[in-house]
Structure formats: C-alpha cells, structure tokens
Design a protein around this motif. Structure first.
Motif, PDB file in Angstrom:
ATOM      1  N   GLN A 162      -5.369   2.279   2.585  1.00  0.00           N
ATOM      2  CA  GLN A 162      -4.608   1.200   1.693  1.00  0.00           C
ATOM      3  C   GLN A 162      -3.914   1.602   0.322  1.00  0.00           C
ATOM      4  O   GLN A 162      -4.347   2.611  -0.528  1.00  0.00           O
ATOM      5  CB  GLN A 162      -5.700   0.270   0.833  1.00  0.00           C
ATOM      6  CG  GLN A 162      -6.841  -0.146   1.888  1.00  0.00           C
ATOM      7  CD  GLN A 162      -6.417  -1.276   2.480  1.00  0.00           C
ATOM      8  OE1 GLN A 162      -5.850  -2.253   1.804  1.00  0.00           O
ATOM      9  NE2 GLN A 162      -6.595  -1.440   4.054  1.00  0.00           N
ATOM     10  N   LYS A 163      -2.689   1.573   0.832  1.00  0.00           N
ATOM     11  CA  LYS A 163      -1.566   2.192  -0.254  1.00  0.00           C
ATOM     12  C   LYS A 163      -0.892   0.977  -1.069  1.00  0.00           C
ATOM     13  O   LYS A 163      -0.627   0.042  -0.602  1.00  0.00           O
ATOM     14  CB  LYS A 163      -0.390   2.868   0.340  1.00  0.00           C
ATOM     15  CG  LYS A 163      -0.792   3.925   1.558  1.00  0.00           C
ATOM     16  CD  LYS A 163      -1.267   5.143   1.127  1.00  0.00           C
ATOM     17  CE  LYS A 163      -1.567   6.259   2.227  1.00  0.00           C
ATOM     18  NZ  LYS A 163      -2.566   7.221   1.835  1.00  0.00           N
ATOM     19  N   LEU A 164      -0.768   1.450  -2.529  1.00  0.00           N
ATOM     20  CA  LEU A 164       0.093   0.677  -3.371  1.00  0.00           C
ATOM     21  C   LEU A 164       1.515   1.220  -3.245  1.00  0.00           C
ATOM     22  O   LEU A 164       1.545   2.345  -3.494  1.00  0.00           O
ATOM     23  CB  LEU A 164      -0.543   0.924  -4.593  1.00  0.00           C
ATOM     24  CG  LEU A 164       0.334   0.032  -5.875  1.00  0.00           C
ATOM     25  CD1 LEU A 164      -0.018  -1.586  -5.530  1.00  0.00           C
ATOM     26  CD2 LEU A 164      -0.443   0.041  -7.236  1.00  0.00           C
ATOM     27  N   GLU A 165       2.514   0.552  -3.001  1.00  0.00           N
ATOM     28  CA  GLU A 165       3.668   0.711  -3.200  1.00  0.00           C
ATOM     29  C   GLU A 165       4.409   0.584  -4.425  1.00  0.00           C
ATOM     30  O   GLU A 165       4.275  -0.506  -4.870  1.00  0.00           O
ATOM     31  CB  GLU A 165       4.661   0.322  -1.994  1.00  0.00           C
ATOM     32  CG  GLU A 165       4.123   0.678  -0.664  1.00  0.00           C
ATOM     33  CD  GLU A 165       4.954  -0.009   0.589  1.00  0.00           C
ATOM     34  OE1 GLU A 165       5.389  -1.157   0.465  1.00  0.00           O
ATOM     35  OE2 GLU A 165       5.138   0.351   1.542  1.00  0.00           O
ATOM     36  N   VAL A 166       5.231   1.605  -4.754  1.00  0.00           N
ATOM     37  CA  VAL A 166       5.992   1.523  -6.059  1.00  0.00           C
ATOM     38  C   VAL A 166       7.662   1.627  -5.786  1.00  0.00           C
ATOM     39  O   VAL A 166       7.847   2.757  -5.100  1.00  0.00           O
ATOM     40  CB  VAL A 166       5.758   2.631  -7.003  1.00  0.00           C
ATOM     41  CG1 VAL A 166       6.360   2.767  -8.453  1.00  0.00           C
ATOM     42  CG2 VAL A 166       4.158   2.656  -7.355  1.00  0.00           C
ATOM     43  N   PHE A 167       8.387   0.742  -6.435  1.00  0.00           N
ATOM     44  CA  PHE A 167       9.772   0.658  -6.159  1.00  0.00           C
ATOM     45  C   PHE A 167      10.487   1.028  -7.273  1.00  0.00           C
ATOM     46  O   PHE A 167      10.222   0.782  -8.442  1.00  0.00           O
ATOM     47  CB  PHE A 167      10.068  -0.621  -5.491  1.00  0.00           C
ATOM     48  CG  PHE A 167       9.673  -0.903  -4.407  1.00  0.00           C
ATOM     49  CD1 PHE A 167      10.101  -0.338  -2.953  1.00  0.00           C
ATOM     50  CD2 PHE A 167       8.261  -1.585  -4.182  1.00  0.00           C
ATOM     51  CE1 PHE A 167       9.426  -0.459  -1.865  1.00  0.00           C
ATOM     52  CE2 PHE A 167       7.691  -1.738  -2.935  1.00  0.00           C
ATOM     53  CZ  PHE A 167       8.330  -1.443  -1.733  1.00  0.00           C
ATOM     54  N   TYR A 168      11.840   1.620  -7.006  1.00  0.00           N
ATOM     55  CA  TYR A 168      12.697   2.107  -8.111  1.00  0.00           C
ATOM     56  C   TYR A 168      13.690   0.676  -8.628  1.00  0.00           C
ATOM     57  O   TYR A 168      14.280   0.359  -7.692  1.00  0.00           O
ATOM     58  CB  TYR A 168      13.528   2.999  -7.453  1.00  0.00           C
ATOM     59  CG  TYR A 168      14.624   3.606  -8.588  1.00  0.00           C
ATOM     60  CD1 TYR A 168      14.196   3.747 -10.019  1.00  0.00           C
ATOM     61  CD2 TYR A 168      15.785   4.392  -8.270  1.00  0.00           C
ATOM     62  CE1 TYR A 168      15.132   4.261 -10.930  1.00  0.00           C
ATOM     63  CE2 TYR A 168      16.831   4.790  -8.988  1.00  0.00           C
ATOM     64  CZ  TYR A 168      16.455   4.792 -10.489  1.00  0.00           C
ATOM     65  OH  TYR A 168      17.451   5.349 -11.281  1.00  0.00           O
ATOM     66  N   PRO A 169      13.383   0.044  -9.648  1.00  0.00           N
ATOM     67  CA  PRO A 169      13.720  -1.150 -10.170  1.00  0.00           C
ATOM     68  C   PRO A 169      15.828  -0.998  -9.647  1.00  0.00           C
ATOM     69  O   PRO A 169      16.341  -2.041  -9.638  1.00  0.00           O
ATOM     70  CB  PRO A 169      13.434  -1.580 -11.174  1.00  0.00           C
ATOM     71  CG  PRO A 169      12.299  -0.624 -11.575  1.00  0.00           C
ATOM     72  CD  PRO A 169      12.591   0.514 -10.641  1.00  0.00           C
ATOM     73  N   TRP A 170      16.167   0.243  -9.915  1.00  0.00           N
ATOM     74  CA  TRP A 170      17.602   0.243  -9.898  1.00  0.00           C
ATOM     75  C   TRP A 170      18.211  -0.075  -8.638  1.00  0.00           C
ATOM     76  O   TRP A 170      19.280  -0.666  -8.381  1.00  0.00           O
ATOM     77  CB  TRP A 170      17.953   1.629 -10.394  1.00  0.00           C
ATOM     78  CG  TRP A 170      19.323   2.047 -10.168  1.00  0.00           C
ATOM     79  CD1 TRP A 170      20.053   2.859  -9.385  1.00  0.00           C
ATOM     80  CD2 TRP A 170      20.690   1.445 -10.933  1.00  0.00           C
ATOM     81  NE1 TRP A 170      21.570   3.032  -9.757  1.00  0.00           N
ATOM     82  CE2 TRP A 170      21.746   2.016 -10.339  1.00  0.00           C
ATOM     83  CE3 TRP A 170      20.614   0.241 -11.769  1.00  0.00           C
ATOM     84  CZ2 TRP A 170      23.153   1.529 -10.818  1.00  0.00           C
ATOM     85  CZ3 TRP A 170      21.878   0.174 -12.199  1.00  0.00           C
ATOM     86  CH2 TRP A 170      23.166   0.638 -11.773  1.00  0.00           C
ATOM     87  N   ASP A 171      17.385   0.229  -7.489  1.00  0.00           N
ATOM     88  CA  ASP A 171      18.224   0.171  -6.204  1.00  0.00           C
ATOM     89  C   ASP A 171      17.024  -0.382  -5.381  1.00  0.00           C
ATOM     90  O   ASP A 171      17.361  -0.502  -3.978  1.00  0.00           O
ATOM     91  CB  ASP A 171      18.766   1.320  -5.680  1.00  0.00           C
ATOM     92  CG  ASP A 171      17.814   2.492  -5.503  1.00  0.00           C
ATOM     93  OD1 ASP A 171      16.617   2.409  -5.630  1.00  0.00           O
ATOM     94  OD2 ASP A 171      18.168   3.671  -5.233  1.00  0.00           O
ATOM     95  N   ASN A 172      15.751  -0.410  -5.693  1.00  0.00           N
ATOM     96  CA  ASN A 172      14.579  -0.955  -4.814  1.00  0.00           C
ATOM     97  C   ASN A 172      14.373  -0.197  -3.669  1.00  0.00           C
ATOM     98  O   ASN A 172      13.570  -0.205  -2.827  1.00  0.00           O
ATOM     99  CB  ASN A 172      15.337  -2.255  -4.072  1.00  0.00           C
ATOM    100  CG  ASN A 172      14.715  -3.496  -5.182  1.00  0.00           C
ATOM    101  OD1 ASN A 172      14.128  -3.511  -5.633  1.00  0.00           O
ATOM    102  ND2 ASN A 172      15.867  -4.469  -4.959  1.00  0.00           N
ATOM    103  N   SER A 173      14.683   1.165  -3.756  1.00  0.00           N
ATOM    104  CA  SER A 173      14.154   2.236  -2.936  1.00  0.00           C
ATOM    105  C   SER A 173      12.726   2.416  -3.257  1.00  0.00           C
ATOM    106  O   SER A 173      12.045   2.316  -4.574  1.00  0.00           O
ATOM    107  CB  SER A 173      14.912   3.438  -2.908  1.00  0.00           C
ATOM    108  OG  SER A 173      15.164   4.020  -4.333  1.00  0.00           O
TER     109      SER A 173
END
Ligand code: NAD
Length: 472
Positions: A16-27
């Motif tokens: 079970q992984k929590l994903e974290v995204f870069y708000p600048w480009d959604n990567s």
C-alpha cells in the motif's frame, strides 16, 4: 524516491503506497509505504517499553547536536525534497532547512537545562522543617499530526522538543508531504536516536490516525493544521492533553506615520513568502486612509520583484501552492472579491497550481478572501480609519494567531500589543517573526493558548512531579 514508513526505527515496506506529486508539473515525486494497525500497535508498545530505560540528558543533547550537524550536511538534498513535494521555490526550502537546524540546536541546548524548583517549608507559622522539590517527567507517549506548508520545520518542532524532554513520539505527517518527514526521521536515527523514541509513518485515517487520537496510552495529541480538523480532534481526544496550532488570518496594520519603505517591504515579505502559505502570513494589509494611495502605488512596484514560476529556477521567488485545487480556491476568491467591488492591481492569474502574487485594492471586509483564511500569495489592501478601527475589525473575527504593526508612534504600537486579541504582535516586523525557541501559538480559533516553540513544547510534553523530604 520510494521510502518506507518507520516503526520504532525499523523500515516498514508494504504494497500500500501513498503517492506524492510535484505540484509544478504533476510528475510523481515518490511514494511512502502505508502501515497497518499491527504496525501502529508495535510503535506504541515499543515506545512504552523503551521508556523503562530512558535516555540521559547528555544523550538527548548529543543526539540533537548530531542531528543538527547532519541536517547541515544534507541541506541541499532536503531543500530539494521539500521543493519536489510542495512546489515551494528553492529559496524558501533552503531557508526552511536553516530554521530546522535552529530547532535542533535550541532543543539540544534545552535538553541540558533543568527548571526544577526547591521550596523551603519553614516559611510560615504552619511550616515544617522539610523541603519540596520539583522535577519534570516526560509523558509516556505523544501523538503528532503535521500539515504540509512547512513539511520539515513543523515536524522538527514536534520531534526535537519531544527528544529533549525524553518523551517518545509517534508522528503522522501530511499525506501531501510525507517524504520530507521520512527523510527527517532517517536523519534522527542516523544521529543515534533509539528507535523506540520515534515512529514516523503514513496510513489510513480510520485505521491509523483515529487511534493516534483516541488510544488511552497516548497522553498528548500535538496537532498543527486547519481549524476544521483541529476542532474535530479536540472533540475526539477526550481526557488527554491537546496542543492545537491552527489557522490564522493575520493583519499588518500600517499607520499614517509609518516608514513607507519598511511598510512596503514587510507587506510583500509577509504576503508572498512561502507562497503565502504560512499560518502567520499577512492575510490583510490594513492601511490608514492618509497613506493608502501612496502605499498602494509603491507596494505594486515592490510586488513585481516577487517573480513566480518554476520552483527550481534560482530567479523564482514564489513557487506553486500545494496543489491545483488550492490554487483554484484562491483564483475564485479573487474573482469574488472583484465582484464585491475590489480591484486587482497585479497578478490574479493562475496556471495549474501556480497562483500569481496578487495585489488587490479596495477589498470589502466581508468578502471570503479576507473573511476566511486564504492560504496563498494574495495581498488584499483594506483601508482603515485609524488604529481603533483596525483593532475593532481584527478582534471581531474568529482568528487570533499573530499580527504586525508598522508605526513610529510608541503609544500606538503598545496599544496594538495590548489590545489585539492574538498570540503575537510584532512591532515594525511581519506577524510571523519569531525565533524557534520563543513561545508561539494562538488564541480563539487559532488555538487554545498553549504555546509551541522549543521550550514551551518541551514543558507541555512533561508533567511536573513534586517530592518532599525532611530537612532537620
Ligand atoms: P489540514 O488540517 O488539512 O491537515 C493537517 C493534518 O491533519 C494532515 O496531516 C492531515 O492528514 C491530518 N488530518 C486530516 N484529516 C484528519 C482527521 N479527520 N483527523 C486527524 N487528522 C486529520 O491542514 P493543512 O492543509 O495540511 O495545513 C494548512 C493549515 O494549517 C492552515 O490552516 C494553516 O494556517 C495551518 N497551520 C497552522 C500553524 C500554526 O502553528 N498555528 C502552522 C502551520 C499551518
């Protein structure tokens, strides 16, 4: 970057992984493994067991010193991680790592101090030949829950005082910014912190976060975040200590006699630093009517220096806010304020999660932009008649975190300090000014008046024990 959670110093990897995204480009920036209820139980029982062999003051001091050194060595990497999960620009994230070093250093120093007291009992006709002595005992277990906006410093402000006080902690960081918190925990373990003293993890609300609030073995819930969640936690925590550091809607009051250069600089720093996402950011610029025109003209020019864009570009001074939804809320509040009669003089635009630094004049007092906390780089200017008007307006709202006043009139400054119903009033400074060991915290909807800052947090993570003995 795929990181585990940490239970009592042991890495926990799960599917079970929590994903974290870069708000600048959604990567995708990275993932953190979520823990199970059994893992949480392990964290609690190991903490309680470990406390049977507490660390000496010197051990706690040495671990915190070493952590400060490791933080300095890893500064650039930590700044990059914060940037990649918040979209805050590197100027800001580097600054945050420096603040965190201060937290660790001050906590290391505080670990050596003993504020125990001695009372002689032969001081009244009812007296006896005895002495009473006080000392502090650490709480057996502290839960901490932290927000996204200073993902390193807010975690440090919970963990470092807990270590200095000798209280074991279980901490759940914001699901938006867990990577920084996990890297911070790794630094603490590398500095020599025994596993039982700290668990840092992510997990589901009902399975993991609720028990952190309701479990009887937890003696304190220390929460920093929104008013809404803070009040919910207060209603759930029951018979335990709570430290609630909640939202703000801070004013910068600028009087007719103010040094205008200073006022313009403070207004811009207060409004735009950290993309306006500080609980103590300037959320309302209250300018006295005699100077509002001149101030506004100069402020718009100053605001142009706060270039927004790519958070990793060294020229950028304002990165994104935490995500696109947050930016949309800000954009809508700007549009609503315009409908209500305000005028946008600079900015107002949005691209994804990037909200431009925005200067808005003639803002009515009841538009949502200023009636509620607008967590982003908006700088609304509101005209005030005089200081009494500013105080009455501010005190009529629900928040009570911090405030600033720009004036050279000593009596006016002191009146503001005395009558503004906030946790802090800074004279000729931004509302958010502090050092990491000074008491910090709000009243009314901003908090229960229980302060943080290294020394106050340490005290709250202990209880005072008294004992007495014959002295004949
Ligand atoms: P938030 O309240 O949405 O989230 C804070 C934390 O609470 C997160 O870890 C989140 O996962 C957790 N959470 C969410 N729902 C929960 C629930 N039902 N029970 C328990 N925990 C729950 O706040 P945020 O958006 O991350 O942070 C921004 C807010 O924090 C702003 O209002 C800001 O003013 C405030 N803040 C206050 C201070 C202060 O010292 N007073 C400092 C920084 C930020």
């Amino acid at each position: 970057m795929n990181l585990p959670s940490y239970i009592a110093g042991e890495a926990v990897h799960s599917d079970q992984k929590l994903e974290v995204f870069y708000p600048w480009d959604n990567s995708l920036t990275g993932t953190v493994s979520k823990i199970s209820r059994a893992d949480l139980e392990q964290a609690i029982t190991t903490a309680l067991e470990g406390q049977k062999n507490p660390l000496s003051r010197y051990d706690r001091h040495a671990i915190l010193r070493k952590a400060a050194q490791l933080m300095a060595e890893n500064r650039e990497e930590m700044a990059k991680v914060i940037c990649r999960e918040t979209g805050l620009c590197m100027r800001e994230t580097r600054y945050e790592t420096g603040r965190t070093s201060d937290v660790l250093e001050f906590a290391a120093a505080a670990a050596l101090e003993d504020d125990g007291q001695v009372f002689s009992c032969d001081i009244s006709p009812q007296g006896k030949n005895r002495k009473i002595v006080t000392f502090r005992q650490p709480l057996q277990l502290v839960s901490a829950i932290t927000p996204f906006n200073h993902p390193l410093n807010q975690v440090a402000h919970k963990v470092a005082p807990a270590i200095a006080a000798g209280a074991p902690m279980i901490l759940k960081p914001s699901e938006k910014t867990p990577l920084t918190a996990i890297r911070f925990a790794e630094i603490m373990y590398e500095a020599g912190l025994p596993g039982w003293m700290l668990s840092v993890f992510v997990g589901d609300l009902e399975e993991i976060v609720q028990p952190m609030i309701t479990d009887d073995r937890v003696e304190l819930v220390s929460f920093t975040g929104s008013v809404e969640i803070g009040k919910l936690i207060a209603s759930q925590a029951g018979y335990k200590k709570t430290c609630l550091e909640l939202g703000g809607n801070s004013p910068l009051i600028i009087l007719n006699d103010a040094d205008l250069d200073k006022a313009v600089t403070l207004a811009a720093e207060g409004s735009f630093r950290n993309s306006g996402q500080r609980c103590t950011a300037v959320k309302r610029i209250l300018v006295q009517e005699g100077i509002v025109e001149e101030f506004t003209k100069r402020f718009v020019e100053k605001a142009k220096e706060y270039v927004s864009g790519d958070p990793e570009d060294p020229e950028t001074r304002v990165g994104t806010v935490i995500d696109e939804n947050a930016a949309i809320v800000l954009e809508e509040r700007v549009k609503q304020a315009e409908k209500d009669g305000a005028k946008v003089l600079l900015g107002g635009g949005r691209r994804g999660a990037l909200m431009e630094p925005t200067v808005i004049a003639n803002v009515p007092r009841d538009t949502p932009m200023v009636a509620e906390e607008s967590f982003g780089p908006l700088a609304p200017i509101i005209t005030i008649k005089d200081l009494d008007d500013a105080i009455e307006y501010y005190n009529s709202g629900n928040f009570g975190l911090s405030s600033g006043i720009v004036t050279n009139d000593l009596q006016a400054a002191l009146k503001a300090a005395k009558h503004l119903r906030t946790g802090t009033t800074n004279i000729n400074e931004v509302p958010g000014y502090r050092i990491e060991k000074s008491p910090f915290g709000g009243i009314k909807d901003s908090g229960l008046g229980i302060k943080e800052g290294v020394n106050e947090a340490m005290k709250f993570m202990t209880t005072t024990k008294t004992f007495s003995f014959p002295w004949e």
